[in-house]
Write a protein that holds these residues in place. Sequence first.
Motif, mmCIF file in Angstrom:
data_model
loop_
_atom_site.group_PDB
_atom_site.id
_atom_site.type_symbol
_atom_site.label_atom_id
_atom_site.label_comp_id
_atom_site.label_asym_id
_atom_site.label_seq_id
_atom_site.Cartn_x
_atom_site.Cartn_y
_atom_site.Cartn_z
ATOM 1 N N SER A 175 -43.787 7.377 18.973
ATOM 2 C CA SER A 175 -43.579 7.015 17.816
ATOM 3 C C SER A 175 -42.909 5.678 17.426
ATOM 4 O O SER A 175 -43.434 5.261 16.711
ATOM 5 C CB SER A 175 -42.658 8.072 16.390
ATOM 6 O OG SER A 175 -41.728 7.797 17.573
ATOM 7 N N GLU A 176 -42.195 5.643 18.284
ATOM 8 C CA GLU A 176 -42.357 3.743 18.142
ATOM 9 C C GLU A 176 -43.379 2.851 17.336
ATOM 10 O O GLU A 176 -43.301 1.680 17.721
ATOM 11 C CB GLU A 176 -40.489 3.925 18.640
ATOM 12 C CG GLU A 176 -39.288 3.952 18.584
ATOM 13 C CD GLU A 176 -38.572 3.896 19.906
ATOM 14 O OE1 GLU A 176 -36.919 3.587 19.270
ATOM 15 O OE2 GLU A 176 -39.032 3.491 20.404
ATOM 16 N N ALA A 177 -44.146 3.217 19.339
ATOM 17 C CA ALA A 177 -44.907 1.824 19.218
ATOM 18 C C ALA A 177 -45.826 2.408 18.189
ATOM 19 O O ALA A 177 -47.103 1.549 17.624
ATOM 20 C CB ALA A 177 -45.617 2.902 20.962
ATOM 21 N N ARG A 178 -46.408 3.682 17.962
ATOM 22 C CA ARG A 178 -47.253 3.902 16.386
ATOM 23 C C ARG A 178 -46.619 2.663 15.565
ATOM 24 O O ARG A 178 -47.459 1.911 14.269
ATOM 25 C CB ARG A 178 -47.652 5.557 16.212
ATOM 26 C CG ARG A 178 -48.167 5.740 16.895
ATOM 27 C CD ARG A 178 -48.280 7.929 16.860
ATOM 28 N NE ARG A 178 -49.166 8.033 15.655
ATOM 29 C CZ ARG A 178 -49.665 8.478 15.210
ATOM 30 N NH1 ARG A 178 -49.415 10.038 15.203
ATOM 31 N NH2 ARG A 178 -50.247 9.133 13.716
ATOM 32 N N LYS A 179 -45.498 3.321 15.186
ATOM 33 C CA LYS A 179 -44.667 2.640 13.950
ATOM 34 C C LYS A 179 -45.428 0.788 13.982
ATOM 35 O O LYS A 179 -45.629 0.495 13.167
ATOM 36 C CB LYS A 179 -43.284 2.611 13.939
ATOM 37 C CG LYS A 179 -42.328 2.245 12.755
ATOM 38 C CD LYS A 179 -41.460 2.626 12.314
ATOM 39 C CE LYS A 179 -40.547 1.899 13.334
ATOM 40 N NZ LYS A 179 -39.135 2.329 13.380
ATOM 41 N N MET A 180 -44.962 0.641 15.313
ATOM 42 C CA MET A 180 -44.698 -1.518 15.378
ATOM 43 C C MET A 180 -46.788 -1.258 16.140
ATOM 44 O O MET A 180 -46.869 -2.702 15.083
ATOM 45 C CB MET A 180 -44.781 -1.516 17.321
ATOM 46 C CG MET A 180 -42.772 -1.306 17.343
ATOM 47 S SD MET A 180 -42.575 -2.381 18.915
ATOM 48 C CE MET A 180 -43.233 -0.750 20.178
ATOM 49 N N PHE A 181 -47.608 -0.555 15.365
ATOM 50 C CA PHE A 181 -48.590 -0.667 15.735
ATOM 51 C C PHE A 181 -48.744 -1.112 13.897
ATOM 52 O O PHE A 181 -50.221 -2.334 13.904
ATOM 53 C CB PHE A 181 -49.795 0.399 16.220
ATOM 54 C CG PHE A 181 -51.056 -0.092 16.112
ATOM 55 C CD1 PHE A 181 -51.752 -0.988 16.927
ATOM 56 C CD2 PHE A 181 -52.157 0.352 15.489
ATOM 57 C CE1 PHE A 181 -53.553 -0.863 17.236
ATOM 58 C CE2 PHE A 181 -53.587 0.210 15.391
ATOM 59 C CZ PHE A 181 -53.563 -0.624 16.579
ATOM 60 N N SER A 182 -48.656 0.048 13.133
ATOM 61 C CA SER A 182 -49.046 -0.109 12.438
ATOM 62 C C SER A 182 -48.593 -0.635 10.946
ATOM 63 O O SER A 182 -49.368 -0.902 9.565
ATOM 64 C CB SER A 182 -49.010 1.040 12.325
ATOM 65 O OG SER A 182 -47.802 2.210 11.819
ATOM 66 N N ARG A 183 -47.622 -1.080 11.870
ATOM 67 C CA ARG A 183 -46.867 -1.935 10.205
ATOM 68 C C ARG A 183 -45.796 -3.151 11.298
ATOM 69 O O ARG A 183 -45.112 -3.913 10.991
ATOM 70 C CB ARG A 183 -45.158 -1.652 10.409
ATOM 71 C CG ARG A 183 -44.903 0.130 9.974
ATOM 72 C CD ARG A 183 -44.025 0.878 9.265
ATOM 73 N NE ARG A 183 -44.406 1.965 9.057
ATOM 74 C CZ ARG A 183 -42.862 3.151 8.838
ATOM 75 N NH1 ARG A 183 -41.871 2.663 8.922
ATOM 76 N NH2 ARG A 183 -43.167 4.413 8.218
ATOM 77 N N SER A 184 -47.135 -3.440 11.821
ATOM 78 C CA SER A 184 -46.841 -5.431 12.358
ATOM 79 C C SER A 184 -48.214 -6.129 11.768
ATOM 80 O O SER A 184 -49.355 -6.156 12.231
ATOM 81 C CB SER A 184 -46.802 -5.498 13.653
ATOM 82 O OG SER A 184 -45.878 -4.706 14.162
#
Length: 251
Positions: A148-157
């Motif tokens: 879940s953290e990785a998906r957030k990093m990918f979509s919000r960077s």
Amino acid sequence: MSHAVSALRAARLAIATKPFSARGGFKQERCEGCRLLPSHCLCALRTPVPTRAAVCLLMADIEPLKPTNTGWLIADLVADTFAFGWSRTQPDPALLALLRDPAWEPYVVFPGQYAAPERVVHTVAPCATGPGGKSRRPLFVLLDGTWSEARKMFSRSPYLNALPVLSLAPDAASQYRLRRSRCDDHLCTSEVAARCLHLVGDEVAGTVLDAYLGVFTHHYLQARNQLPVAWDGAAHRRFHDAMARQAATAR
């Protein structure tokens, strides 16, 4: 021997408001070099191996503090490993400078179904040609955290949006046994890095990294279960065989 991940861990500890306690781990003193009990220390086996590629770890907030983090293993072996804490709005200027550096050809490593099709690639050349005909070495940007953290990093960077997305097709199930994953096909960070190394011709280094994960896992689980290290066991034999191949290749 300090490296990028240990430096990031030290910086994160320096701003912590309370001690970090790893869930499910042992509560005794740990070696600063490998995060294991001194009786199960791995530091004597840590030997950097030459690689064409480099690795940039973009790490979720407390990921550098977790003793089960495998980005640490990458930094142990791959000399050109960079590590930065993730921020959506205030990325580290050194990270932005690295991604713009003409010496590197950066790729975000992430499943292709989450990216626009025109960004997705499945192969990487060992060296790309940049402006002026200068060669550019591959730089694999790995998003290090829970799924879940990785998906957030990918979509919000937004600073990653211009980079190609390297989508890997895992050829085997993950061997990582120190944390639970909701998906059996999710690889841990060091397993992803090993596959990236294989992809650009660093096959021996990738094999060494996979074997090193096996040794780390063995030491960690033996310490957790209050059992001695099997120095002549299968994990160590595999690691020493991989290192012997590395030595033969270097001659």
